[in-house]
Design a protein around this motif. Structure first.
Motif, short mmCIF file in Angstrom:
data_model
loop_
_atom_site.label_atom_id
_atom_site.label_comp_id
_atom_site.label_asym_id
_atom_site.label_seq_id
_atom_site.Cartn_x
_atom_site.Cartn_y
_atom_site.Cartn_z
N LYS A 215 0.78 -1.18 -0.14
CA LYS A 215 0.04 0.02 -0.13
C LYS A 215 0.87 1.19 0.00
CE LYS A 215 -1.95 -1.60 3.80
NZ LYS A 215 -2.76 -1.64 4.92
N TYR A 216 0.45 2.39 -0.68
CA TYR A 216 1.06 3.55 -0.55
C TYR A 216 0.25 5.01 -0.68
CZ TYR A 216 0.28 3.29 -5.56
OH TYR A 216 -0.26 3.31 -6.96
N GLY A 217 0.82 5.88 -0.38
CA GLY A 217 -0.05 7.05 -0.27
C GLY A 217 0.88 8.31 -0.30
N VAL A 218 0.42 9.67 -0.18
CA VAL A 218 1.06 10.67 -0.01
C VAL A 218 0.56 11.22 1.20
CG1 VAL A 218 1.59 13.06 -0.92
CG2 VAL A 218 1.44 11.13 -2.52
N TRP A 219 1.71 11.56 1.96
CA TRP A 219 1.07 12.61 3.37
C TRP A 219 1.48 13.93 2.99
CZ3 TRP A 219 -1.24 11.26 7.81
CH2 TRP A 219 -1.04 12.14 9.02
N ALA A 220 0.48 14.71 3.05
CA ALA A 220 0.54 16.17 2.85
C ALA A 220 -0.65 16.83 3.31
CB ALA A 220 0.33 16.42 1.13
N ASP A 221 -0.31 18.21 3.87
CA ASP A 221 -1.26 18.93 4.83
C ASP A 221 -1.80 18.02 5.73
OD1 ASP A 221 -0.92 20.93 2.88
OD2 ASP A 221 -2.29 20.27 1.52
N ASP A 222 -0.94 17.29 6.42
CA ASP A 222 -1.26 16.75 7.59
C ASP A 222 -2.21 15.52 7.55
OD1 ASP A 222 -0.30 16.54 10.35
OD2 ASP A 222 -2.01 17.42 11.02
N GLN A 223 -2.43 15.01 6.19
CA GLN A 223 -3.15 14.06 5.63
C GLN A 223 -2.95 12.99 5.11
OE1 GLN A 223 -7.26 15.39 4.79
NE2 GLN A 223 -6.90 17.47 5.30
N LEU A 224 -3.32 11.77 5.24
CA LEU A 224 -2.83 10.78 4.05
C LEU A 224 -3.79 10.88 2.63
CD1 LEU A 224 -0.93 8.52 3.61
CD2 LEU A 224 -2.70 7.00 4.69
N ARG A 225 -3.27 11.15 1.54
CA ARG A 225 -3.92 10.99 0.25
C ARG A 225 -3.62 10.41 -0.75
NH1 ARG A 225 -5.85 16.77 0.26
NH2 ARG A 225 -5.09 17.90 2.18
N GLN A 226 -4.23 10.14 -1.69
CA GLN A 226 -3.87 9.42 -3.16
C GLN A 226 -3.50 8.00 -2.66
OE1 GLN A 226 -1.49 13.20 -4.16
NE2 GLN A 226 -1.91 12.33 -6.16
N LYS A 227 -4.19 7.39 -1.92
CA LYS A 227 -3.98 5.91 -1.41
C LYS A 227 -4.21 5.01 -2.72
CE LYS A 227 -6.68 6.09 2.00
NZ LYS A 227 -7.30 5.44 3.27
N ASP A 228 -3.35 4.06 -2.76
CA ASP A 228 -3.54 2.94 -3.64
C ASP A 228 -2.60 1.57 -3.24
OD1 ASP A 228 -4.48 1.51 -5.99
OD2 ASP A 228 -3.83 3.05 -7.56
N ARG A 229 -2.71 0.60 -4.03
CA ARG A 229 -2.06 -0.75 -3.83
C ARG A 229 -1.66 -1.31 -4.98
NH1 ARG A 229 -5.71 -4.04 0.24
NH2 ARG A 229 -6.12 -1.62 1.02
N PHE A 230 -0.89 -2.09 -4.86
CA PHE A 230 -0.37 -3.43 -5.78
C PHE A 230 -0.32 -4.50 -5.16
CE2 PHE A 230 3.43 -0.84 -5.30
CZ PHE A 230 4.50 -1.71 -5.08
N ASP A 231 -0.23 -5.65 -5.64
CA ASP A 231 0.32 -7.09 -5.24
C ASP A 231 1.55 -6.92 -4.78
OD1 ASP A 231 -2.44 -7.90 -5.32
OD2 ASP A 231 -2.13 -9.09 -7.26
N THR A 232 2.03 -7.60 -3.91
CA THR A 232 3.43 -7.76 -3.46
C THR A 232 4.27 -8.60 -4.57
OG1 THR A 232 2.92 -7.71 -0.97
CG2 THR A 232 5.17 -8.22 -1.83
N PRO A 233 5.29 -7.82 -5.16
CA PRO A 233 5.83 -8.65 -6.04
C PRO A 233 6.86 -9.95 -5.45
CG PRO A 233 6.25 -6.48 -6.48
CD PRO A 233 5.58 -6.64 -4.98
N ALA A 234 7.27 -10.83 -6.49
CA ALA A 234 8.00 -12.22 -5.95
C ALA A 234 9.43 -11.86 -5.98
CB ALA A 234 7.61 -12.99 -7.02
N SER A 235 10.00 -10.58 -6.15
CA SER A 235 11.25 -10.49 -6.06
C SER A 235 11.78 -9.00 -5.44
CB SER A 235 12.14 -10.87 -7.16
OG SER A 235 11.73 -10.05 -8.27
#
Length: 294
Positions: free
Chosen positions: A19-39
């Motif tokens: 999971k990932y996102g951007v912390w800006a203006d004291d908030q977590l924004r633009q969250k998204d995710r992808f499957d954990t790669p194999a390597s």
């Protein structure tokens, strides 16, 4: 020291999902995710692409990840849900790849940092965290401070051996393992999720009910042992399963029942993490600010 007005890229690497996102203006924004790669090369390439896709002047990158994390040396020791992350200078490698300051912290410790900072543990000083996902992780705070231990392994409750067959809490108390067990016993050709099994249990499937009951029994037994061993003010449950209606309340009832059976004069104050699936990401931000002296 960085400027807290500048955005951070925040990443949570899990055994199943990144999971990932951007912390800006004291908030977590633009969250998204992808499957954990194999390597590791695949993961590094994907993370670099993610960072570049935002086209933002990041002040740094804050990473939550599994395993025994040495935040100073910048390595993970032992085993973890993503084995290829272990035993190399991952912090320095990410710093070189991203070109900005990088911090790393154990995922369950990140959840503890988030909840102690702004969540459901901000009003207490002695707290246990049980993070339930692909495996079972945890964290400990004492007198308001995160306890990590001499080998950076404190809170790895999933390693507790629960049966004479050496089965661990991570094996017995993981919703992912529960779903795999149901699929195996039913001899189903397609993968099941924990949500699938819970839904089947609610609809009267007796095998699903047994699998869910076993999951809750093992988690409550592990939590009871932690309560009598460490006597916290509060136990917080994290991971996606904690958001399921009734799950934490059911777990609390079972823990309290064990206390009553064993005549342990304790009260189980069990709550979900306020930030649920965002706890690791927000805690990674807290770790970044702590390391940067902010």
């Amino acid at each position: 020291m960085t400027n807290q007005a500048e955005p951070l890229l925040v990443i949570d690497i899990g055994g199943t999902t990144v999971k990932y996102g951007v912390w800006a203006d004291d908030q977590l924004r633009q969250k998204d995710r992808f499957d954990t790669p194999a390597s590791w090369p695949e993961l590094l390439a994907k993370l670099t692409t993610v960072k570049d896709s935002f086209a933002l002047p990041f002040a740094g990158v804050a990473v939550s990840l599994p395993g025994g994390v040495d935040t100073v040396v910048g390595k993970i020791s032992g085993t973890s849900a993503v084995d290829y992350l272990n035993d190399f200078p991952i912090k320095a490698t990410l710093r070189t790849a991203f070109g900005v300051p990088v911090t790393i912290q154990n995922d369950a410790n990140c959840a503890a940092l988030a909840e102690s900072w702004r969540g459901n543990a901000k009003d207490v000083t002695d707290t246990l965290f049980l993070i339930v996902g692909t495996g079972v992780g945890g964290a400990v705070t004492r007198n308001g401070e995160l306890i990590t231990g001499q080998d950076h392994f404190a809170g790895e409750f999933g390693y507790m051996v629960m049966t004479p067959a050496n089965e661990t809490l991570s094996q017995l108390g993981s919703p992912v393992r529960m779903a795999q067990r149901y699929q195996r016993l039913r001899e189903l050709p397609t993968a099941m999720t924990a949500e699938d099994v819970f839904d089947l249990a609610n609809n009267g499937d007796t095998l699903a009910q047994q699998c869910v009951g076993d999951l809750l029994n093992w988690l409550s037994l592990g939590a009871y042992n932690l309560y009598v061993g460490l006597n916290p003010q509060r136990l917080l449950i994290g991971g996606g399963i904690s958001a399921r209606p009734g799950f934490v309340a059911d777990l609390q009832r079972r823990i309290q029942h064990l206390m009553h059976q064993q005549r342990a004069a304790l009260t189980a104050d069990v709550r979900p993490c306020l930030f649920l699936n965002d706890a690791n990401l927000i805690g990674a931000v807290r770790q970044f600010y702590l390391e940067m002296g902010e």
